[in-house]
Design a protein around this motif. Sequence first.
Motif, mmCIF file in Angstrom:
data_model
loop_
_atom_site.group_PDB
_atom_site.id
_atom_site.type_symbol
_atom_site.label_atom_id
_atom_site.label_comp_id
_atom_site.label_asym_id
_atom_site.label_seq_id
_atom_site.Cartn_x
_atom_site.Cartn_y
_atom_site.Cartn_z
ATOM 1 N N UNK A 76 39.399 27.960 30.240
ATOM 2 C CA UNK A 76 37.857 27.734 30.025
ATOM 3 C C UNK A 76 36.844 27.835 30.854
ATOM 4 N N UNK A 77 37.334 29.267 31.566
ATOM 5 C CA UNK A 77 36.067 30.063 32.597
ATOM 6 C C UNK A 77 36.804 31.218 32.687
ATOM 7 N N UNK A 78 35.873 32.423 32.284
ATOM 8 C CA UNK A 78 35.393 33.509 32.878
ATOM 9 C C UNK A 78 34.818 34.475 33.642
ATOM 10 N N UNK A 79 35.271 34.458 35.100
ATOM 11 C CA UNK A 79 34.204 34.774 35.973
ATOM 12 C C UNK A 79 34.672 36.763 35.784
ATOM 13 N N UNK A 80 33.127 37.461 35.914
ATOM 14 C CA UNK A 80 33.041 38.338 36.180
ATOM 15 C C UNK A 80 32.852 39.055 37.605
ATOM 16 N N UNK A 81 34.004 39.603 38.529
ATOM 17 C CA UNK A 81 33.589 39.472 39.933
ATOM 18 C C UNK A 81 33.233 41.288 40.325
ATOM 19 N N UNK A 96 42.473 38.167 45.780
ATOM 20 C CA UNK A 96 42.440 36.923 45.775
ATOM 21 C C UNK A 96 43.205 35.838 44.871
ATOM 22 N N UNK A 97 43.445 34.628 45.095
ATOM 23 C CA UNK A 97 44.074 33.321 44.731
ATOM 24 C C UNK A 97 43.494 32.645 43.849
ATOM 25 N N UNK A 98 43.517 32.891 42.802
ATOM 26 C CA UNK A 98 42.215 31.619 42.243
ATOM 27 C C UNK A 98 42.915 30.686 41.495
ATOM 28 N N UNK A 106 42.023 39.495 37.581
ATOM 29 C CA UNK A 106 42.780 40.685 36.771
ATOM 30 C C UNK A 106 42.334 41.499 37.771
ATOM 31 N N UNK A 107 43.267 42.371 38.373
ATOM 32 C CA UNK A 107 42.141 43.868 39.133
ATOM 33 C C UNK A 107 43.189 45.367 38.774
ATOM 34 N N UNK A 127 40.367 46.988 42.617
ATOM 35 C CA UNK A 127 39.012 46.531 41.748
ATOM 36 C C UNK A 127 39.540 45.344 41.423
ATOM 37 N N UNK A 128 38.559 43.658 42.342
ATOM 38 C CA UNK A 128 39.255 42.760 41.111
ATOM 39 C C UNK A 128 38.247 42.923 40.294
#
Length: 133
Positions: A76-81, A96-98, A106-107, A127-128
Motif C-alpha cells: 500500500x505504501x513505499x516510503x523513502x527514508x 524503527x518499527x513500521x 529496509x535497512x 542506514x534506514x
Amino acid sequence: MATNDTISDMLTRIRNATLARHQTTQVPSTKMTRSIAKVLQEEGYIGEYEDVGEGIKRNLVISLKYKGKNRQPIITTLKRVSKPGLRVYSNKKELPRVLGGIGIAIISTSSGIMTDREARRQNLGGEVLCYVW
C-alpha cells in the motif's frame, strides 16, 4: 534517464505500477535494487523478480502481487527514508518499527540489506532505506 537515487527510482516505479495494476514493472538492475527486491520477495510483498538484458542495460523485472478479486495491491505504501541529500542512520536500539510491526523497514547494514526485524535479531544498526507496508 540516469538517476542518482536508484532506490527512490525503484520505489516510484513499483508504486506507479501497483497503482496502474500492472502485472510487472522494470527497474534498472543494480546490486542495491537486487537486494531490495530480494527482501521484498522474502517478506511476500512481490512475486518473482529476474534480471533481463545485456551488460550495462540490465533490468530487473519484478512481478507484483495483488489480493482478492478487486486486485488490491499488497504494497500500500513505499516510503523513502534515507535520501542522498539526507542520510538517515539508526543504531540497533533505535531501529524503527513500521506501523507497530505490520510493515517493514529496509535497512542497509554492514552485513547486507535486511528488514528491521532481521537487523534487530542480528544486533545491527545501519542506514534506514525505506518503509514498506
